[in-house]
Design a protein around this motif. Structure first.
Motif, PDB file in Angstrom:
ATOM      1  N   ALA A  82       0.826  -1.203   0.000  1.00 37.31           N
ATOM      2  CA  ALA A  82       0.000   0.000   0.000  1.00 37.31           C
ATOM      3  C   ALA A  82       0.864   1.257   0.000  1.00 37.31           C
ATOM      4  CB  ALA A  82      -0.911  -0.008   1.209  1.00 37.31           C
ATOM      5  N   MET A  83       2.103   1.120   0.467  1.00 31.73           N
ATOM      6  CA  MET A  83       2.961   2.304   0.524  1.00 31.73           C
ATOM      7  C   MET A  83       3.649   2.590  -0.820  1.00 31.73           C
ATOM      8  SD  MET A  83       4.513   1.433   4.227  1.00 31.73           S
ATOM      9  CE  MET A  83       6.148   1.916   3.795  1.00 31.73           C
ATOM     10  N   ARG A  84       3.650   1.565  -1.694  1.00 29.98           N
ATOM     11  CA  ARG A  84       4.409   1.709  -2.932  1.00 29.98           C
ATOM     12  C   ARG A  84       3.643   2.586  -3.923  1.00 29.98           C
ATOM     13  NH1 ARG A  84       6.430  -1.322  -7.410  1.00 29.98           N
ATOM     14  NH2 ARG A  84       4.775  -2.884  -7.434  1.00 29.98           N
ATOM     15  N   GLN A  85       4.333   3.515  -4.536  1.00 29.50           N
ATOM     16  CA  GLN A  85       3.708   4.386  -5.515  1.00 29.50           C
ATOM     17  C   GLN A  85       4.498   4.263  -6.815  1.00 29.50           C
ATOM     18  OE1 GLN A  85       1.739   7.682  -3.607  1.00 29.50           O
ATOM     19  NE2 GLN A  85       2.646   8.990  -5.158  1.00 29.50           N
ATOM     20  N   VAL A  86       3.793   4.170  -7.935  1.00 26.38           N
ATOM     21  CA  VAL A  86       4.504   3.986  -9.203  1.00 26.38           C
ATOM     22  C   VAL A  86       4.020   5.003 -10.235  1.00 26.38           C
ATOM     23  CG1 VAL A  86       4.997   1.519  -8.933  1.00 26.38           C
ATOM     24  CG2 VAL A  86       2.813   2.226  -9.903  1.00 26.38           C
ATOM     25  N   GLU A  87       4.895   5.292 -11.193  1.00 27.18           N
ATOM     26  CA  GLU A  87       4.488   6.147 -12.310  1.00 27.18           C
ATOM     27  C   GLU A  87       4.219   5.216 -13.484  1.00 27.18           C
ATOM     28  OE1 GLU A  87       6.905   9.772 -12.665  1.00 27.18           O
ATOM     29  OE2 GLU A  87       6.475   9.608 -14.814  1.00 27.18           O
ATOM     30  N   LEU A  88       3.075   5.414 -14.157  1.00 30.31           N
ATOM     31  CA  LEU A  88       2.680   4.469 -15.210  1.00 30.31           C
ATOM     32  C   LEU A  88       2.249   5.196 -16.472  1.00 30.31           C
ATOM     33  CD1 LEU A  88       0.233   2.246 -13.106  1.00 30.31           C
ATOM     34  CD2 LEU A  88       2.543   1.565 -13.814  1.00 30.31           C
ATOM     35  N   GLN A  89       2.501   4.541 -17.587  1.00 32.93           N
ATOM     36  CA  GLN A  89       1.932   4.977 -18.865  1.00 32.93           C
ATOM     37  C   GLN A  89       0.761   4.037 -19.120  1.00 32.93           C
ATOM     38  OE1 GLN A  89       3.191   7.458 -20.965  1.00 32.93           O
ATOM     39  NE2 GLN A  89       1.481   7.104 -22.369  1.00 32.93           N
ATOM     40  N   ILE A  90      -0.450   4.577 -19.190  1.00 34.79           N
ATOM     41  CA  ILE A  90      -1.614   3.689 -19.385  1.00 34.79           C
ATOM     42  C   ILE A  90      -1.674   3.301 -20.866  1.00 34.79           C
ATOM     43  CG2 ILE A  90      -4.130   3.475 -19.152  1.00 34.79           C
ATOM     44  CD1 ILE A  90      -2.603   3.638 -16.457  1.00 34.79           C
ATOM     45  N   GLU A  91      -1.727   1.978 -21.095  1.00 34.26           N
ATOM     46  CA  GLU A  91      -1.642   1.470 -22.477  1.00 34.26           C
ATOM     47  C   GLU A  91      -2.995   1.116 -23.067  1.00 34.26           C
ATOM     48  OE1 GLU A  91       0.854  -1.926 -21.974  1.00 34.26           O
ATOM     49  OE2 GLU A  91       2.603  -0.700 -21.432  1.00 34.26           O
ATOM     50  N   GLU A 113       7.755  -2.309 -14.367  1.00 37.04           N
ATOM     51  CA  GLU A 113       8.798  -3.331 -14.576  1.00 37.04           C
ATOM     52  C   GLU A 113       8.209  -4.589 -15.215  1.00 37.04           C
ATOM     53  OE1 GLU A 113      10.795  -3.814 -10.846  1.00 37.04           O
ATOM     54  OE2 GLU A 113      11.347  -1.697 -10.767  1.00 37.04           O
ATOM     55  N   GLY A 114       7.396  -4.389 -16.228  1.00 37.73           N
ATOM     56  CA  GLY A 114       6.838  -5.513 -16.993  1.00 37.73           C
ATOM     57  C   GLY A 114       5.540  -6.064 -16.424  1.00 37.73           C
ATOM     58  N   LYS A 115       5.257  -5.803 -15.161  1.00 34.90           N
ATOM     59  CA  LYS A 115       4.044  -6.365 -14.556  1.00 34.90           C
ATOM     60  C   LYS A 115       2.840  -5.454 -14.826  1.00 34.90           C
ATOM     61  CE  LYS A 115       3.825  -8.265 -10.224  1.00 34.90           C
ATOM     62  NZ  LYS A 115       3.645  -8.282  -8.765  1.00 34.90           N
ATOM     63  N   LYS A 166      -0.249  -9.059  -6.758  1.00 36.88           N
ATOM     64  CA  LYS A 166      -0.265 -10.510  -6.984  1.00 36.88           C
ATOM     65  C   LYS A 166       0.960 -10.849  -7.813  1.00 36.88           C
ATOM     66  CE  LYS A 166      -4.690 -11.279  -5.607  1.00 36.88           C
ATOM     67  NZ  LYS A 166      -5.984 -11.162  -6.181  1.00 36.88           N
ATOM     68  N   LYS A 167       1.164 -12.170  -8.014  1.00 36.18           N
ATOM     69  CA  LYS A 167       2.349 -12.596  -8.774  1.00 36.18           C
ATOM     70  C   LYS A 167       2.334 -12.051 -10.204  1.00 36.18           C
ATOM     71  CE  LYS A 167       4.976 -16.765  -8.064  1.00 36.18           C
ATOM     72  NZ  LYS A 167       4.905 -18.198  -7.932  1.00 36.18           N
ATOM     73  N   GLN A 168       1.155 -12.183 -10.858  1.00 41.52           N
ATOM     74  CA  GLN A 168       1.070 -11.839 -12.284  1.00 41.52           C
ATOM     75  C   GLN A 168       0.708 -10.380 -12.556  1.00 41.52           C
ATOM     76  OE1 GLN A 168       1.831 -14.106 -14.400  1.00 41.52           O
ATOM     77  NE2 GLN A 168       1.698 -15.972 -13.184  1.00 41.52           N
TER      78      GLN A 168
END
Ligand SMILES: C[S@@+](CC[C@H](N)C(=O)[O-])C[C@H]1O[C@@H](n2cnc3c(N)ncnc32)[C@H](O)[C@@H]1O
Length: 367
Positions: free
Chosen positions: A14-23, A36-38, A59-61
């Motif tokens: 819950a603490m992790r924050q990521v920057e994403l490009q929505i595809e 990172e691929g996930k 989750k794993k995937q």
């Protein structure tokens, strides 16, 4: 996951924050980005956007995130028409222009047909739009609990007090105002724009008419037998009875079958029973070359037994009306052993929500 590891794991992620490009935007309404691929699924985002998201489930995937900041918004982003949007569990797309909602939904149906339906080139027809992007729902079900009347939140099982639902028709909102004023007892209340039997009914009147038009264009101008499986109160059977010698509807809801029977013409018959058994029997008795079958199952689609019954005695023409593209695609994949898929038409029965209606036309293959 063990009881101890679970909460700890959630707290860390819950603490992790990521920057994403929505595809892309997946069926169900969530934008997909990659960390990172996930794959990370983030509600209320649009393909092409750069966002910051907080990871709330890992989750794993794949992972699930919640939108924190829009770094680069899409030109297709619009202001939602409802003050509860984002909290209420009903709508997923009010932040997207209506035109683009239609493009997304058409693409989601086509992708399901390719990936699950095993169709290399799905024969897609243009999306049928809803004349009303808001104010179209002819019924809603609200819940009353401890003086609150409304819908459940999308994230937790908690009621939101709803004064007005902008996707509902004005008559439905009037009924909601009356229910609220009457200080309703705890329970569930279905509020309807039309009176009639308390059985399944199509939700968006204008799109339901467009659905009938689409089916009319597919069905032969005349035929011997039309089977309307999952017929409810006979919405399709009654419309098409004049062009068939005989129409048989099947539904396990006795109230729906009673309602269908009430004003039935002499060539209409309605059977209260399970499609699994009734359909096999009916198809076995029929001249399949002159039989058309309409299927309008619930979101779970057809059971393996139902698919088996159809493949054992395949009617010449089949029309499959679905409110769930993945189960439609699963069933179409199996039915292709005896049927060709002639067309797939998505319809926007539920604007602003992630729901999609689709109608597939299947025709028996020549042996
Ligand atoms: C999506 S509704 C379609 C109703 C109808 N075609 C209409 O347009 O009003 C699905 C219907 O399937 C019925 N149903 C679901 N599973 C069934 C089963 N195994 N056998 C018979 N009826 C079933 C429900 O009672 C419901 O009326």
């Amino acid at each position: 996951m063990s009881g101890r590891k679970g909460p700890f794991h959630i707290r860390v992620s819950a603490m992790r924050q990521v920057e994403l490009q929505i595809e892309d935007v997946a069926f169900g309404g969530k934008g997909i980005g990659r960390d990172e691929g996930k794959a990370v699924f983030v509600p209320f985002t649009i393909e092409g956007e750069r966002v910051t998201a907080k990871i709330v489930r890992e989750k794993k995937q794949f992972a699930e995130g919640e939108l924190v900041e829009l770094l680069d918004p899409s030109p297709r982003r619009v202001a939602p028409g409802c003050p509860y949007f984002g909290r209420c569990g009903g709508c997923a797309y009010q932040h997207i222009s209506y035109e683009h909602q239609l493009e997304l939904k058409a693409k989601q149906v086509e992708q399901a047909m390719r990936r699950i339906g095993r169709l290399a080139e799905p024969p897609m027809h243009p999306m049928v739009l809803s004349p009303l992007a808001y104010g179209y729902r002819n019924r809603i079900t609200v819940h009353a609990e401890d003086g609150i009347v409304g819908f459940y939140r999308r994230d937790v099982h908690k009621l939101i007090d709803i004064e007005r639902c902008p996707i509902a028709a004005p008559e439905v909102n009037e009924a909601l105002a009356q229910l609220r004023a009457a200080r309703a007892r705890d329970g569930h209340y279905t509020l309807r724009a039309h009176s009639g039997p308390r059985v399944f009914a199509q939700t968006n009147d204008a799109v339901a008419e467009a659905l009938v038009d689409r089916i009319k264009a597919i069905l032969p101008a005349e035929g011997k037998l039309l089977v309307d499986a999952f017929c409810g109160a006979g919405f399709f059977a009654k419309r098409f009875a004049p062009q068939f010698e005989r129409v048989v509807g099947i539904d396990w809801d006795r109230f729906a079958i009673d309602a269908a029977q009430k004003d039935a013409a002499t060539n209409e018959a309605y059977v209260a029973g399970d499609v699994t058994t009734e359909l096999r029997w009916l198809l076995q008795q029929s001249d399949l070359a002159t039989t058309a079958l309409i299927l309008d199952p619930p979101a779970t689609g057809l059971s393996a037994e139902m698919r088996g019954a159809i493949l054992d005695s395949p009617p010449a023409t089949m029309i499959y009306v679905s409110c769930n593209p993945p189960t439609l695609a699963r069933d179409v994949a199996e039915l292709q052993s005896r049927f060709s898929v002639v067309s797939i038409t998505p319809l926007d029965m539920f604007p602003q929500t992630a729901e999609i209606e689709a109608v597939a036309h299947l025709q028996i293959k020549a042996l």
